[in-house]
Write an enzyme that holds these catalytic residues in place. Structure first.
Site, PDB file in Angstrom:
ATOM      1  N   HIS A 159      -2.952  10.991   0.954  1.00  0.00           N
ATOM      2  CA  HIS A 159      -2.389  10.721   2.284  1.00  0.00           C
ATOM      3  C   HIS A 159      -1.726  12.023   2.777  1.00  0.00           C
ATOM      4  O   HIS A 159      -0.521  12.087   2.956  1.00  0.00           O
ATOM      5  CB  HIS A 159      -1.396   9.550   2.225  1.00  0.00           C
ATOM      6  CG  HIS A 159      -1.115   8.916   3.559  1.00  0.00           C
ATOM      7  ND1 HIS A 159      -1.208   7.567   3.786  1.00  0.00           N
ATOM      8  CD2 HIS A 159      -0.736   9.455   4.745  1.00  0.00           C
ATOM      9  CE1 HIS A 159      -0.883   7.293   5.042  1.00  0.00           C
ATOM     10  NE2 HIS A 159      -0.594   8.432   5.648  1.00  0.00           N
ATOM     11  N   TYR A 200      -4.047   1.507  15.869  1.00  0.00           N
ATOM     12  CA  TYR A 200      -2.768   1.546  16.576  1.00  0.00           C
ATOM     13  C   TYR A 200      -2.930   1.331  18.079  1.00  0.00           C
ATOM     14  O   TYR A 200      -2.130   0.665  18.698  1.00  0.00           O
ATOM     15  CB  TYR A 200      -2.068   2.893  16.345  1.00  0.00           C
ATOM     16  CG  TYR A 200      -1.480   3.031  14.960  1.00  0.00           C
ATOM     17  CD1 TYR A 200      -0.182   2.618  14.695  1.00  0.00           C
ATOM     18  CD2 TYR A 200      -2.214   3.563  13.913  1.00  0.00           C
ATOM     19  CE1 TYR A 200       0.374   2.726  13.428  1.00  0.00           C
ATOM     20  CE2 TYR A 200      -1.678   3.677  12.640  1.00  0.00           C
ATOM     21  CZ  TYR A 200      -0.381   3.257  12.400  1.00  0.00           C
ATOM     22  OH  TYR A 200       0.156   3.355  11.141  1.00  0.00           O
ATOM     23  N   GLU A 224      -3.460  -0.229   8.281  1.00  0.00           N
ATOM     24  CA  GLU A 224      -2.235   0.156   8.997  1.00  0.00           C
ATOM     25  C   GLU A 224      -2.279  -0.355  10.428  1.00  0.00           C
ATOM     26  O   GLU A 224      -3.334  -0.325  11.071  1.00  0.00           O
ATOM     27  CB  GLU A 224      -2.092   1.689   9.104  1.00  0.00           C
ATOM     28  CG  GLU A 224      -1.558   2.364   7.889  1.00  0.00           C
ATOM     29  CD  GLU A 224      -1.478   3.883   8.060  1.00  0.00           C
ATOM     30  OE1 GLU A 224      -1.126   4.355   9.165  1.00  0.00           O
ATOM     31  OE2 GLU A 224      -1.781   4.574   7.078  1.00  0.00           O
ATOM     32  N   ARG A 250       0.855  -1.183   0.000  1.00  0.00           N
ATOM     33  CA  ARG A 250       0.000   0.000   0.000  1.00  0.00           C
ATOM     34  C   ARG A 250       0.890   1.231   0.000  1.00  0.00           C
ATOM     35  O   ARG A 250       1.718   1.397   0.904  1.00  0.00           O
ATOM     36  CB  ARG A 250      -0.900  -0.007   1.243  1.00  0.00           C
ATOM     37  CG  ARG A 250      -1.713   1.249   1.371  1.00  0.00           C
ATOM     38  CD  ARG A 250      -2.645   1.270   2.593  1.00  0.00           C
ATOM     39  NE  ARG A 250      -3.275   2.575   2.624  1.00  0.00           N
ATOM     40  CZ  ARG A 250      -3.360   3.358   3.696  1.00  0.00           C
ATOM     41  NH1 ARG A 250      -2.896   2.965   4.868  1.00  0.00           N
ATOM     42  NH2 ARG A 250      -3.917   4.542   3.616  1.00  0.00           N
ATOM     43  N   GLU A 299      -7.323   8.503   6.678  1.00  0.00           N
ATOM     44  CA  GLU A 299      -7.458   9.140   8.003  1.00  0.00           C
ATOM     45  C   GLU A 299      -7.835  10.618   7.977  1.00  0.00           C
ATOM     46  O   GLU A 299      -7.071  11.469   8.456  1.00  0.00           O
ATOM     47  CB  GLU A 299      -6.157   8.993   8.809  1.00  0.00           C
ATOM     48  CG  GLU A 299      -5.903   7.612   9.322  1.00  0.00           C
ATOM     49  CD  GLU A 299      -4.844   7.582  10.416  1.00  0.00           C
ATOM     50  OE1 GLU A 299      -4.528   8.641  11.005  1.00  0.00           O
ATOM     51  OE2 GLU A 299      -4.323   6.496  10.693  1.00  0.00           O
ATOM     52  N   ASN A 348      -7.457   1.748  10.183  1.00  0.00           N
ATOM     53  CA  ASN A 348      -6.125   1.826  10.798  1.00  0.00           C
ATOM     54  C   ASN A 348      -6.307   1.689  12.302  1.00  0.00           C
ATOM     55  O   ASN A 348      -7.076   2.436  12.907  1.00  0.00           O
ATOM     56  CB  ASN A 348      -5.456   3.172  10.499  1.00  0.00           C
ATOM     57  CG  ASN A 348      -5.038   3.308   9.040  1.00  0.00           C
ATOM     58  OD1 ASN A 348      -5.138   2.364   8.261  1.00  0.00           O
ATOM     59  ND2 ASN A 348      -4.556   4.480   8.667  1.00  0.00           N
TER      60      ASN A 348
END
Ligand code: BGC
Length: 499
Positions: A127, A300, A378, A83, A172, A298
């Protein structure tokens, strides 16, 4: 939990995609080459105090010149998919108008090389690196920027549509709104707090228009968008903490996912009188909520939220990690992010809580019953790496066990949560992309937060695989062996060894 590559490989279905992710501005460098125009980030990064220790993105990982070497390293890794994002300013320097042939050619070469190497491309259109002329005209505060991304999508579809397996329209938007327009930590560096809300709608509209352009071009690849998701956890059972955590959930998660997946903004937002700088039309909402082929998530970390104003705009551990430059930007918000008392943290100060990977997925499943197939686009962790010279073997060793443990735990948890009987069993989870291939320009944190499976020496630009790279290589090889054994067994009429 075991981190042995074979144990994890045994849990991974043969059709599951294991990928690795990057973004153009964080790795390419070559900002002034071959006709690339400036982006808002080029300018923001030059502002005194904007980036930790004044680090510059001008060279970054020099991926623009070292792309073949980076693809070769991915091929050696054995990854299924890569990606990456397109630099809008490299392809269309003005953000509108003519295209720049050398810029287009760069991604042409990259796509061809990936396909020759057996790696499936996932391309992100946006992005965060908005072309400067668009930022100067108001950036995402200006509705026009959404139409410009729609046009850019049409350019990308015509140039690359035949080779891209999956498209991510926007990455995002929550981070762009919060860090870029509400708190001033990212480009374009505006601190408008709630006045930044139109940037939400305009980015989501850009997603809708980009999707419409890709569909109109009849690209064969699948199309989706990526939102970050962080489960919000009240710091205590105190009602103010609970209320604050609920509000953070709206502002960071639901504000961006509800319109796309439910076709409406959360009620609390619609009811709020401050949310008046635009009134989303039914037509906009239809564009925004067009059916997607997949949803990118995503993940985290979870976020612990407490009521009342905090010390700074970022959690305590993270403020230290980022240095004085950023810890002073307190927004005066009525609630703040606080540390999980019991959590191990990354170098960024982010809590490591793999169990919340399952919470994120189960909350998504509950909120969005019609969720399309999901890719975790991600996930990863920054740690200060130690580079050891193995004199005998004349090579460098980078023992980043904490990073590989983070990845193993999160991938295993995601697979378990979405397996039959799991907390999010209704989710059709198709893949996980590791952030990131290379240590890179981590936005305002400069080169201080390494996330890569490949270490980059920013003096020589040499790439060195870390232990996590070798570990993932083993996982991928073991999964291939297991799949091959299953095929052989079926051919011989024996029971499936992996079943
Ligand atoms: C972004 C990446 C970033 C990573 C780690 C994600 O929010 O998409 O660009 O480097 O997190 O902070």
């Amino acid at each position: 939990m075991s981190f042995h590559a074979k144990d994890l490989a045994a849990k991974i279905p043969p059709t599951f995609t294991l990928g690795i992710a990057t973004a153009a501005f964080q790795i390419e460098g070559a900002l002034d080459e071959d006709g690339r125009g400036p982006s808002g980030w080029d300018v923001f990064a030059k502002k005194p105090g904007a980036i930790v220790d004044g680090h510059s993105p001008v060279v970054a990982c020099d991926h623009y010149h070292r792309m073949p070497e980076d693809v070769a390293l991915m091929k050696e890794l054995g990854i299924d998919s890569y990606r990456f994002s397109l630099s809008w300013s490299r392809i269309q320097p003005g953000g509108s108008g003519p295209v720049n042939r050398p810029g287009l050619d760069f991604y042409d070469r990259l796509l061809d090389l990936l396909l020759e190497s057996g790696i499936s491309p996932m391309v992100t259109l946006y992005h965060w690196d908005t072309p400067l002329p668009l930022d100067e005209a108001g950036g995402w505060m200006n509705r026009d920027t959404a139409y410009r991304l729609g046009e850019f999508a049409a350019i990308a579809a015509a140039a690359y549509g035949d080779r891209v397996a999956r498209w991510v329209t926007v990455n995002e938007p929550a981070t762009v709104t919060t860090n870029g327009y509400a708190l001033g930590l990212h480009a374009p560096g505006e601190s408008q707090l709630l006045q930044a809300l139109p940037t939400v709608h305009h980015q989501l509209l850009a997603h809708g228009l980009a999707m419409q352009a890709l569909r109109a071009a009849k690209v064969p690849g699948e199309i989706g968008m990526t939102n970050v998701y962080s489960p919000m956890v009240p710091a205590s059972s105190n009602p103010l903490d609970k209320l604050s955590s609920g509000l953070m959930d709206v502002f960071q998660n639901r504000l961006f996912a509800d319109p796309v997946l439910l076709g409406k903004y959360p009620d609390v937002i619609r009811a709020a009188t401050f949310f008046t700088p635009f009134s989303p039309s039914g037509e906009d909402m239809q564009l925004i909520s067009q059916p997607m082929d997949f949803y990118g998530l995503n993940y985290y970390m979870p976020t612990s939220v407490a009521g009342g104003p905090g010390e700074g705009a970022v959690p305590p551990g993270m403020a230290e990690a980022m240095g004085d430059d950023l810890s002073g930007s307190a927004p005066g918000a009525p609630f703040h992010i606080t540390a999980f008392p019991d959590a191990e943290t990354t170098a960024y100060g982010w809590p490591i809580k793999p169990e919340y990977m399952a919470v994120a997925l189960s909350e998504m499943a509950e909120r969005y019953p019609d969720l399309p197939p999901v890719f975790i686009t991600e996930g990863g962790a920054s740690f200060e790496d130690v580079v050891i010279r193995d004199k005998a073997a004349d090579r460098m060793i980078i023992p980043d066990e904490r990073r590989l443990r983070y990845l193993a735990q999160h991938i295993a948890t995601a697979l378990e949560a979405t397996a039959p009987g799991g907390a999010a069993e209704s989710i059709d989870l198709r893949g996980y992309y590791v952030w990131s291939l290379l240590d890179n320009f981590e936005w305002s944190a400069g080169y201080k937060q390494p996330f890569g499976l490949l270490h980059v020496d920013f003096d020589t630009l040499a790439r060195t695989p870390k232990a996590s790279y070798y570990w993932l290589q083993e996982v991928l090889a073991a999964r291939k062996d297991a799949a091959a054994a299953a095929v052989d067994a079926r051919a011989a009429g024996e029971p499936d060894p992996v079943a």
